[in-house]
Design a protein around this motif. Structure first.
Motif, PDB file in Angstrom:
ATOM      1  N   LEU A 312       7.314   4.307   2.913  1.00 43.89           N
ATOM      2  CA  LEU A 312       6.213   5.003   2.240  1.00 43.89           C
ATOM      3  C   LEU A 312       5.255   5.625   3.249  1.00 43.89           C
ATOM      4  O   LEU A 312       4.621   6.645   2.962  1.00 43.89           O
ATOM      5  CB  LEU A 312       5.470   4.028   1.324  1.00 43.89           C
ATOM      6  N   ARG A 313       5.154   5.032   4.422  1.00 44.64           N
ATOM      7  CA  ARG A 313       4.229   5.513   5.453  1.00 44.64           C
ATOM      8  C   ARG A 313       4.460   6.993   5.774  1.00 44.64           C
ATOM      9  O   ARG A 313       3.505   7.773   5.872  1.00 44.64           O
ATOM     10  CB  ARG A 313       4.402   4.670   6.708  1.00 44.64           C
ATOM     11  N   ASP A 314       5.712   7.371   5.926  1.00 44.63           N
ATOM     12  CA  ASP A 314       6.028   8.757   6.278  1.00 44.63           C
ATOM     13  C   ASP A 314       6.267   9.637   5.065  1.00 44.63           C
ATOM     14  O   ASP A 314       6.276  10.869   5.180  1.00 44.63           O
ATOM     15  CB  ASP A 314       7.280   8.785   7.172  1.00 44.63           C
ATOM     16  N   ALA A 315       6.463   9.013   3.894  1.00 47.59           N
ATOM     17  CA  ALA A 315       6.765   9.803   2.696  1.00 47.59           C
ATOM     18  C   ALA A 315       5.525  10.284   1.968  1.00 47.59           C
ATOM     19  O   ALA A 315       5.531  11.333   1.337  1.00 47.59           O
ATOM     20  CB  ALA A 315       7.632   8.979   1.743  1.00 47.59           C
ATOM     21  N   THR A 316       4.437   9.516   2.062  1.00 48.88           N
ATOM     22  CA  THR A 316       3.244   9.854   1.294  1.00 48.88           C
ATOM     23  C   THR A 316       2.405  10.932   1.992  1.00 48.88           C
ATOM     24  O   THR A 316       2.455  11.083   3.210  1.00 48.88           O
ATOM     25  CB  THR A 316       2.369   8.603   1.076  1.00 48.88           C
ATOM     26  N   GLY A 317       1.630  11.635   1.183  1.00 53.13           N
ATOM     27  CA  GLY A 317       0.710  12.616   1.728  1.00 53.13           C
ATOM     28  C   GLY A 317      -0.707  12.103   1.824  1.00 53.13           C
ATOM     29  O   GLY A 317      -1.641  12.870   2.091  1.00 53.13           O
ATOM     30  N   SER A 318      -0.904  10.788   1.616  1.00 51.71           N
ATOM     31  CA  SER A 318      -2.250  10.217   1.630  1.00 51.71           C
ATOM     32  C   SER A 318      -2.813  10.164   3.043  1.00 51.71           C
ATOM     33  O   SER A 318      -2.139   9.722   3.977  1.00 51.71           O
ATOM     34  CB  SER A 318      -2.228   8.810   1.030  1.00 51.71           C
ATOM     35  N   ALA A 319      -4.071  10.569   3.170  1.00 55.35           N
ATOM     36  CA  ALA A 319      -4.768  10.440   4.456  1.00 55.35           C
ATOM     37  C   ALA A 319      -5.436   9.076   4.587  1.00 55.35           C
ATOM     38  O   ALA A 319      -5.987   8.749   5.636  1.00 55.35           O
ATOM     39  CB  ALA A 319      -5.820  11.549   4.583  1.00 55.35           C
ATOM     40  N   ASP A 320      -5.385   8.280   3.511  1.00 52.02           N
ATOM     41  CA  ASP A 320      -5.980   6.940   3.509  1.00 52.02           C
ATOM     42  C   ASP A 320      -4.877   5.956   3.135  1.00 52.02           C
ATOM     43  O   ASP A 320      -4.793   5.466   2.011  1.00 52.02           O
ATOM     44  CB  ASP A 320      -7.130   6.888   2.508  1.00 52.02           C
ATOM     45  N   TYR A 321      -4.019   5.676   4.100  1.00 53.47           N
ATOM     46  CA  TYR A 321      -2.857   4.809   3.882  1.00 53.47           C
ATOM     47  C   TYR A 321      -2.984   3.569   4.757  1.00 53.47           C
ATOM     48  O   TYR A 321      -3.225   3.663   5.958  1.00 53.47           O
ATOM     49  CB  TYR A 321      -1.562   5.556   4.214  1.00 53.47           C
ATOM     50  N   SER A 322      -2.853   2.386   4.146  1.00 52.55           N
ATOM     51  CA  SER A 322      -2.962   1.116   4.870  1.00 52.55           C
ATOM     52  C   SER A 322      -1.759   0.244   4.545  1.00 52.55           C
ATOM     53  O   SER A 322      -1.145   0.371   3.479  1.00 52.55           O
ATOM     54  CB  SER A 322      -4.249   0.376   4.482  1.00 52.55           C
ATOM     55  N   GLU A 323      -1.453  -0.680   5.462  1.00 52.07           N
ATOM     56  CA  GLU A 323      -0.363  -1.617   5.274  1.00 52.07           C
ATOM     57  C   GLU A 323      -0.849  -3.046   5.494  1.00 52.07           C
ATOM     58  O   GLU A 323      -1.748  -3.288   6.307  1.00 52.07           O
ATOM     59  CB  GLU A 323       0.786  -1.326   6.241  1.00 52.07           C
ATOM     60  N   LEU A 324      -0.244  -3.968   4.764  1.00 52.12           N
ATOM     61  CA  LEU A 324      -0.530  -5.384   4.940  1.00 52.12           C
ATOM     62  C   LEU A 324       0.795  -6.126   4.988  1.00 52.12           C
ATOM     63  O   LEU A 324       1.577  -6.085   4.031  1.00 52.12           O
ATOM     64  CB  LEU A 324      -1.382  -5.920   3.790  1.00 52.12           C
ATOM     65  N   ALA A 325       1.063  -6.795   6.111  1.00 55.38           N
ATOM     66  CA  ALA A 325       2.286  -7.584   6.265  1.00 55.38           C
ATOM     67  C   ALA A 325       2.004  -9.025   5.874  1.00 55.38           C
ATOM     68  O   ALA A 325       1.020  -9.614   6.307  1.00 55.38           O
ATOM     69  CB  ALA A 325       2.780  -7.506   7.707  1.00 55.38           C
ATOM     70  N   PHE A 326       2.884  -9.579   5.037  1.00 53.58           N
ATOM     71  CA  PHE A 326       2.766 -10.976   4.637  1.00 53.58           C
ATOM     72  C   PHE A 326       3.903 -11.767   5.259  1.00 53.58           C
ATOM     73  O   PHE A 326       5.071 -11.371   5.162  1.00 53.58           O
ATOM     74  CB  PHE A 326       2.813 -11.105   3.112  1.00 53.58           C
TER      75      PHE A 326
END
Length: 354
Positions: A312-326
């Protein structure tokens, strides 16, 4: 004849005797829990349609969040993994953080639902649930939390109806269905899904459960039952075990046409990450997603590998994209002690600043 490892007959006898005592003494423990259930947080139904119910949860204190949060779960299994019991509840902990939580319970499809398609679920049921929630909160955009397949639905929906979603959270959500080492993905890519749906109509829950269990046959069909002996003297742990077993095997059938379409378009053709999914004549292009996105993935997920979600990181056009690893697996992200401490506060903190 030399054995590959030494055996102490006396110790072996002691271990077998202890095992037998646990089994005998545990018979009384099994009778103590009584019927087990899940969905422990107080709630009320605010909308019903066909098999679907939209639930609104009540916390101990009124919500402080100004924007409601709608949870969209997968069609496989019931959604109560997010509210399994008092001390293992994503919903309860989100309420404690001040969120105003709603949940879609898709229900149990029957023969009347054989021809429900993805449009019916994503552009029909999900859209109407979103409108109900928005109608209860001044018709403003809401926050959407999509889990597993429900996250895929939420991505598709937000891409087509961005005006109704304020912030999007995806949890253990497949995006690139061919990424990572997923046995489930490999199996789904190599079955004749048309023949399968033609034969069954709706896909039986028993078949789906068997597929998921055989992904880890030793762990899920043998080891956990052997390990169960160690908790036979602990009624609370036995009740927890039975509750999880009830959730696993109390599963809905899958509406045939929606199952066929999801398998062929997403698992087999991998159309989502390619921007080729079509819903009601409209193309789902993740590059058009400009809403803030929090993508939560499980590092040990055997159903949705991290690489599948991280696409999703490279697919989305969002300028406000965050990730959380569990640091856990596909189920642990809902019910483990670590999940209760880490995931709800992270979601709330991310939403609070937006």
């Amino acid at each position: 004849m030399d054995l590959p490892f030494p055996i102490d007959p006396e110790r072996l006898h002691e271990e077998l005797a202890a095992f037998q005592r646990k089994i005998v003494n545990g018979l009384a423990t099994w009778r103590q829990p009584g019927p087990v259930s899940y969905g422990s947080t107080p709630r009320e139904a605010v909308y019903r349609e066909d098999k679907l119910t939209l639930w609104h949860f009540r916390g101990e204190e009124p919500p402080t969040a100004r924007t409601p949060l709608l949870v969209c779960y997968a069609l496989v299994n019931t959604p109560w993994m997010v509210d399994l019991q008092d001390d293992r509840s994503l919903v309860r902990n989100l309420l404690a953080q001040g969120e105003d939580v709603y949940l879609i319970d898709w229900g149990f499809p029957d023969a009347a639902d054989r021809w429900l398609d993805l449009e019916d679920y994503i552009l029909g049921y999900l859209d109407r649930c979103i409108d109900v929630v928005r109608g209860r909160h001044g018709k403003e955009p809401l926050n959407l939390l999509g889990i597993c397949q429900g996250g895929t639905f939420s991505l598709c929906y937000t891409a087509l109806h961005p005006e109704k979603v304020r912030n999007l959270i995806t949890m253990v959500t497949p995006v690139d269905f061919h990424a990572g080492d997923s046995m489930l993905s490999h199996w789904a890519r190599n079955i004749d899904i048309d023949a399968m749906v033609h034969s069954f109509g709706n896909i039986p829950a028993e078949l789906m459960n068997h597929v998921f269990l055989t992904l880890k046959p030793w762990r899920l069909m043998q080891q956990k039952y052997v390990g169960m002996v160690d908790i036979l003297d602990k009624p609370a742990d036995v009740a927890n075990f039975l509750r999880m077993e009830k959730w696993i095997f109390d599963s809905p059938d899958q509406a045939g046409e929606a199952f066929r379409r999801f398998t062929t378009d997403f698992f087999q053709a991998n159309k989502l990450v390619k921007g080729q999914v079509m819903l009601d004549g409209r193309r789902v292009d993740l590059a058009t997603l400009t809403k803030p996105i929090l993508n939560i993935y499980a590092e040990l997920d055997h159903l949705v590998p991290p690489a599948s979600s991280l696409a999703l990181r490279d697919a989305t056009g969002s300028a406000d994209y965050s990730e959380l690893a569990f640091k856990g697996g596909h189920i642990g992200i809902y019910v483990s002690g670590r999940a209760q401490r880490e995931v709800p506060p992270a979601i709330h903190d991310w939403l609070r600043v937006r």
